[in-house]
Structure formats: structure tokens, C-alpha cells
Design an enzyme around this catalytic site. Structure first.
Site, PDB file in Angstrom:
ATOM      1  N   GLY A  33       5.075   1.176   4.677  1.00  0.00           N
ATOM      2  CA  GLY A  33       6.345   1.837   4.385  1.00  0.00           C
ATOM      3  C   GLY A  33       7.360   0.972   3.672  1.00  0.00           C
TER       4      GLY A  33
ATOM      5  N   GLU B 227      -6.908   4.334   8.049  1.00  0.00           N
ATOM      6  CA  GLU B 227      -6.734   5.763   7.752  1.00  0.00           C
ATOM      7  C   GLU B 227      -7.995   6.351   7.139  1.00  0.00           C
ATOM      8  OE1 GLU B 227      -1.992   4.985   7.261  1.00  0.00           O
ATOM      9  OE2 GLU B 227      -3.173   5.404   5.460  1.00  0.00           O
TER      10      GLU B 227
ATOM     11  N   SER C 185       3.494  -2.432  10.234  1.00  0.00           N
ATOM     12  CA  SER C 185       4.962  -2.374  10.303  1.00  0.00           C
ATOM     13  C   SER C 185       5.603  -3.714   9.941  1.00  0.00           C
ATOM     14  CB  SER C 185       5.419  -1.904  11.690  1.00  0.00           C
ATOM     15  OG  SER C 185       4.973  -0.585  11.950  1.00  0.00           O
TER      16      SER C 185
ATOM     17  N   ASN D  50       0.856  -1.185   0.000  1.00  0.00           N
ATOM     18  CA  ASN D  50       0.000   0.000   0.000  1.00  0.00           C
ATOM     19  C   ASN D  50       0.890   1.232   0.000  1.00  0.00           C
ATOM     20  OD1 ASN D  50      -1.967   1.929   0.311  1.00  0.00           O
ATOM     21  ND2 ASN D  50      -2.480   1.394   2.416  1.00  0.00           N
TER      22      ASN D  50
ATOM     23  N   LYS E 284       0.000   4.265  -0.297  1.00  0.00           N
ATOM     24  CA  LYS E 284      -0.675   5.405   0.325  1.00  0.00           C
ATOM     25  C   LYS E 284      -0.482   6.665  -0.543  1.00  0.00           C
ATOM     26  CE  LYS E 284      -0.265   3.129   4.751  1.00  0.00           C
ATOM     27  NZ  LYS E 284      -0.125   3.251   6.208  1.00  0.00           N
TER      28      LYS E 284
ATOM     29  N   GLU F 105      -5.106  -5.195  10.588  1.00  0.00           N
ATOM     30  CA  GLU F 105      -4.092  -4.160  10.792  1.00  0.00           C
ATOM     31  C   GLU F 105      -4.338  -3.474  12.128  1.00  0.00           C
ATOM     32  OE1 GLU F 105      -4.532  -1.100   7.807  1.00  0.00           O
ATOM     33  OE2 GLU F 105      -6.592  -0.804   8.444  1.00  0.00           O
TER      34      GLU F 105
ATOM     35  N   HIS G 194      -9.659   0.687   5.212  1.00  0.00           N
ATOM     36  CA  HIS G 194      -8.358   0.941   5.835  1.00  0.00           C
ATOM     37  C   HIS G 194      -8.525   1.899   7.002  1.00  0.00           C
ATOM     38  CE1 HIS G 194      -4.203   2.231   6.399  1.00  0.00           C
ATOM     39  NE2 HIS G 194      -3.839   1.145   5.735  1.00  0.00           N
TER      40      HIS G 194
ATOM     41  N   GLY H 181       2.748   2.195  10.758  1.00  0.00           N
ATOM     42  CA  GLY H 181       3.678   3.301  10.591  1.00  0.00           C
ATOM     43  C   GLY H 181       4.365   3.726  11.861  1.00  0.00           C
TER      44      GLY H 181
END
Length: 263
Positions: A244, A108, A222, A13, A15, A178, A106, A184
């Protein structure tokens, strides 16, 4: 415990990253990794979720990759079809453009943009109606985990969509667990904690649909090459939703390799 019979998924992802030139380089680097040491789709399915701007160019650039790399939309509209909805991208528009996979729910989107359970359910309903495959994200906050509500919260998020998913549509859904507190942050649930939650998710899914025993359940939070092998060894962790680390081609490749070799 059905993980060993399920082909793993590793999805990057991206993002709201990266800039165009860096995205093109990232794609070329990943293609080179796959050319040097191919990962067959039957060993591990690989996907990347770029920004909406980059969906079609990313899909085109991966068309000649040594391994198939699926292009995944990061989100879609709660509105179906076409019409006067400025800024929106519907499930039908994605499907018409050859995009077959989409992330929904998600954390976020839920936490920052206010996607309620109703909004998420509408998106799932639209995606399934258009024939898309969904990677449905669930997870708890640190406060919810510390108060002992983690399993309840996650299972409720699955129940939130159960009313809009027909019996024969569950095979078009992949779950991504998640834990919000591990996204993150550099923190990650221990493999034991992650496996325990995945087992609970599978148990809950199996009470809703016969497909629950064979649905892939990905871990996101992570994920790095350093912990991928240990996570991949867990029987109910069938892949990873990578944030990331997916912005580095070698790291992302190593994570996919870990699942391909372990499962």
C-alpha cells in the site's frame, strides 16, 4: 549475518492498482522525489511492479528518471514460450519486451488463485530459463505462526523450488519474506521477529547454495516510512517489498531512503 555486504532492494508492488491517470501521476511524483534527492543504485535498488497492462508504459516513463527504477512483473505463466493460452503472459514474452524482473509465489497468488507448490516451481523454472531475475515470495499464515510452524512453512517454500534451480541460478533469485497476516492489515512483524526469520531463511539458503550468504532477503508486510528505519537496521533485512505505501510516491521514496542510508 551478511546484510551489510548486500545492496538493498526496495520494490513497490502496486497489485491491481491504480487507474491509468493515477499511475502516471504516481510515476511523475516518484521521479520528482528522485530528482530532488537522488538515491544511487549502489545504495539501494528501486523497482515497481505495475499491472501487466502498464508494464511497458511504466518502463518507458521511468527511462529518464534520475535514479534507475526497475520495472517488475507481478506474475507470469506456468506455460513457457508462446501458443494458444488465452490470457497468459510467459517468461519469454516478458523478456522479449525488456522486462527483466518478476515476482513469483506472492501469497495472494497462492491463497486467492490457488498457485500450488508445483505451479510456483514451474513458474520459477520458466523464469530462470528465460533469463529473468526472480523475487520469490515466502511466508506463513497467522494460524501457522501461532502453532509454531512459521519457520518450517517458510523453509519448505524455499525447498519447493530447490529442485528446479540450478547451482549457478541462485544468484538470479531474491527472497521476499511476507508474513501473510501482516499484508495489508496494518500489522507488521516486530523488527526482532522479522530479523529472526530472515536469519533462519539465510541459514536455510546457505545449506542449499553458497550464494545464500549474499542473497538479498526483503521484508514485506505493511512496511511504512514509520517502521522502515528500524527494519533497515536489521542485518539480514536487505530491503522491502512494499504494498500500500508504494502507491504514495513520498512514502515509497522515504522507505527506499531509509534502506539506502542504513545499509
Amino acid at each position: 549475518m551478511s546484510g551489510l555486504t548486500i545492496t538493498p532492494w526496495v520494490v513497490g508492488n502496486w497489485k491491481m492498482n491504480p487507474m491509468q491517470a493515477n499511475a502516471q501521476q504516481l510515476i511523475q511524483d516518484l521521479k520528482q522525489q528522485l530528482k530532488q534527492n537522488n538515491i544511487p543504485a549502489e545504495a539501494c535498488r528501486i523497482g515497481v511492479a505495475p499491472t501487466t497492462l502498464a508494464l511497458l508504459s511504466t518502463q518507458a516513463q521511468f527511462s529518464d528518471a534520475a535514479s534507475e527504477v526497475f520495472t517488475v512483473a507481478q506474475d507470469l505463466s506456468r506455460i513457457a514460450g508462446t501458443g494458444a493460452y488465452t490470457g497468459e503472459v510467459s517468461a519469454e514474452l516478458l523478456k522479449d519486451s525488456g522486462i527483466e524482473y518478476v515476482l513469483i509465489g506472492h501469497s495472494e497468488r497462492r491463497e486467492i488463485f490457488g498457485d500450488s507448490a508445483k505451479v510456483v516451481a514451474d513458474k520459477v523454472k520458466n523464469a530462470l530459463a528465460a533469463g529473468l531475475h526472480i523475487i520469490y515470495c515466502v511466508g506463513e499464515s497467522l494460524a501457522q505462526r501461532e502453532s509454531g510452524q512459521a519457520e518450517q512453512v517458510v523453509l519448505e517454500q524455499i525447498c519447493d523450488i530447490s529442485t528446479v534451480v540450478n547451482a549457478d541460478q541462485w544468484t538470479h533469485i531474491t527472497i521476499a519474506y511476507e508474513p501473510i497476516w501482516a499484508i495489508g492489515t496494518g500489522k507488521t512483524a516486530s523488527p526482532e521477529d522479522a530479523q529472526n526469520m530472515h536469519a533462519k531463511i539465510r541459514e536455510g539458503l546457505s545449506q542449499i547454495t553458497p550464494a545464500g550468504s549474499t542473497m538479498a532477503i526483503l521484508y514485506g508486510g505493511s512496511v511504512k516510512p514509520e517502521n522502515a528505519v528500524e527494519l533497515a537496521a536489521c542485518p539480514d533485512i536487505n530491503g522491502a517489498l512494499v504494498g500500500g505505501a508504494s502507491l504514495n510516491a513520498e512514502s515509497f521514496y522515504q522507505i527506499a531512503r531509509a534502506f539506502a542510508q542504513t545499509k
